[in-house]
Scaffold this active site. Structure first.
Site, PDB file in Angstrom:
ATOM      1  N   GLY A 148      -0.049  40.761 -18.448  1.00 11.00           N
ATOM      2  CA  GLY A 148      -1.094  41.769 -18.421  1.00 11.00           C
ATOM      3  C   GLY A 148      -1.885  41.746 -19.713  1.00 11.00           C
ATOM      4  O   GLY A 148      -1.455  41.176 -20.723  1.00 11.00           O
ATOM      5  N   CYS A 149      -3.047  42.371 -19.709  1.00 11.81           N
ATOM      6  CA  CYS A 149      -3.909  42.346 -20.898  1.00 11.81           C
ATOM      7  C   CYS A 149      -3.277  43.100 -22.067  1.00 11.81           C
ATOM      8  O   CYS A 149      -3.294  42.618 -23.210  1.00 11.81           O
ATOM      9  CB  CYS A 149      -5.285  42.919 -20.563  1.00 11.81           C
ATOM     10  SG  CYS A 149      -5.262  44.564 -19.794  1.00 11.81           S
ATOM     11  N   TYR A 150      -2.687  44.273 -21.795  1.00 10.26           N
ATOM     12  CA  TYR A 150      -2.033  45.030 -22.872  1.00 10.26           C
ATOM     13  C   TYR A 150      -0.803  44.299 -23.422  1.00 10.26           C
ATOM     14  O   TYR A 150      -0.652  44.170 -24.647  1.00 10.26           O
ATOM     15  CB  TYR A 150      -1.635  46.426 -22.384  1.00 10.26           C
ATOM     16  CG  TYR A 150      -2.775  47.406 -22.206  1.00 10.26           C
ATOM     17  CD1 TYR A 150      -3.684  47.652 -23.223  1.00 10.26           C
ATOM     18  CD2 TYR A 150      -2.932  48.110 -21.008  1.00 10.26           C
ATOM     19  CE1 TYR A 150      -4.724  48.557 -23.051  1.00 10.26           C
ATOM     20  CE2 TYR A 150      -3.962  49.023 -20.829  1.00 10.26           C
ATOM     21  CZ  TYR A 150      -4.856  49.245 -21.853  1.00 10.26           C
ATOM     22  OH  TYR A 150      -5.874  50.147 -21.693  1.00 10.26           O
TER      23      TYR A 150
END
Length: 346
Positions: A148-150
């Site tokens: 995921g981006c986070y």
């Protein structure tokens, strides 16, 4: 090499098609969309779909990927798992940008995503697609679960500290992302009137990326447990919505298990990421900004030790659609198939 992109109409899917179009070794052979006729009518694709690039466009159910060596899934959660086994058995590699194969515990996946996992037998086959962490395991991989981006920003932000004797006692991730991180589907919470001139936290009681961060941190600790100071890190994570389209900024607060001076921390990070083509450790006084990583696969870090304190602050900036999604997927493809890692990205 011929590839397919399932879900080309979303923000991430479009970025994938755009990057693949510039890649010297790649031809986009198949694109899928819920309404295939809408692709050529979409102004975003008008400059991409031409005589040189003329992929077959269909729904995912009607797609013929038999001529592809790789299929990217930029689809909602729950879609890739329904198709991966069939492609896997045909010898077609899969790079999944959804969460379907990120969590190795199917019960944990069901708890956080609200759907039963239909291909749990493939979870152990999936390689977590963070090159800075798993480069050696990605070469020749058949199924890759993109982060995921986070988690990308948090794990890259703290990785040197965990590998170095696990110097972290507490990790507090204060993260912010543009509205594109929520996808392209209509949602009243991300329309202009709700986002403009506004700033807010969301998912404060638990975000889906939290178990992913915890899982990967635990795996890194286990890998380096012989030189570890700790076998457990308290992790808290709160995401926020920025009044902007793209960009991600993480301010990570870390309580150290032992005292390290600023110069030592900076050297630790520079040494760990010295050979990484897309990680930049910024010099003293130069802080990360989202505008400097926009439409780039680079991720910028700055490490700041609070004077007289056991806490330090790690600042991280990335483009959530590129390093946080499509660009990192291209980087992974390059590693899987033996292309130059930066090909199509620099």
């Amino acid at each position: 090499m011929r590839v397919g992109v399932a879900g080309c109409m979303g923000y991430t899917g479009f970025e994938l098609v755009k990057l693949l179009d510039k890649h010297p070794n790649i031809t986009s052979e198949v694109l899928t969309a819920r309404v295939p006729d809408s692709v050529k009518k979409d102004p975003r694709f008008s400059l991409l779909l031409n005589d040189r690039t003329n992929p077959k466009i269909s729904t995912l159910e009607d797609a013929d990927f038999s001529s592809c060596e790789l299929v990217f899934f930029a689809t909602p959660h729950g879609v890739c798992m329904e198709h991966a086994k069939k492609l896997f058995n045909k010898g077609i590699a899969v790079i999944d940008l959804s969460a379907d194969f990120r969590l190795h515990d199917p019960k944990l996946f069901e708890e956080w995503y609200g759907i039963q996992h239909s291909a749990p037998e493939l979870l152990d086959e999936a390689v977590y697609g963070l090159p800075e962490l798993n480069r050696a395991n990605l070469a020749g991989a058949n199924l890759v679960a993109m982060p995921g981006c986070y988690p990308t920003s948090v794990i890259i932000g703290v990785l040197p500290l965990i590998e170095e004797k696990c110097l972290i006692k507490t990790l507090l991730a204060d993260c912010k992302s543009g509205v594109s991180g929520a996808g392209r589907s209509a949602n009243s919470a991300t329309i202009y009137g709700e986002v403009a001139e506004n700033f807010k936290a969301y998912a404060v009681h638990g975000h889906r990326h939290l178990p992913e961060i915890k899982q990967e941190v635990a795996r890194i600790i286990n890998k380096f447990k012989e030189q570890s100071n700790s076998d457990n890190i308290e992790i808290q994570f709160t995401p926020h919505l920025l009044p902007m389209f793209r960009g991600l900024y993480s301010s990570i607060y870390v309580e150290l298990t032992e005292d390290i001076e600023q110069d030592g921390l900076t050297e630790l990070y520079k040494t760990r990421y010295a050979g990484e083509p897309f990680v930049r450790i910024l010099p003293k006084g130069v802080l990360p900004e989202t505008r400097f990583v926009r439409e780039s696969n680079e991720i910028h870090l700055y490490v700041n030790k609070f004077e007289g304190s056991s806490y330090l602050n790690i600042l991280v900036a990335e483009d959530n659609l590129i390093k946080g999604a499509a660009g990192q997927a291209i980087q992974v493809m390059n590693l899987v198939f033996g292309f130059a890692e930066t090909s199509g990205l620099k």
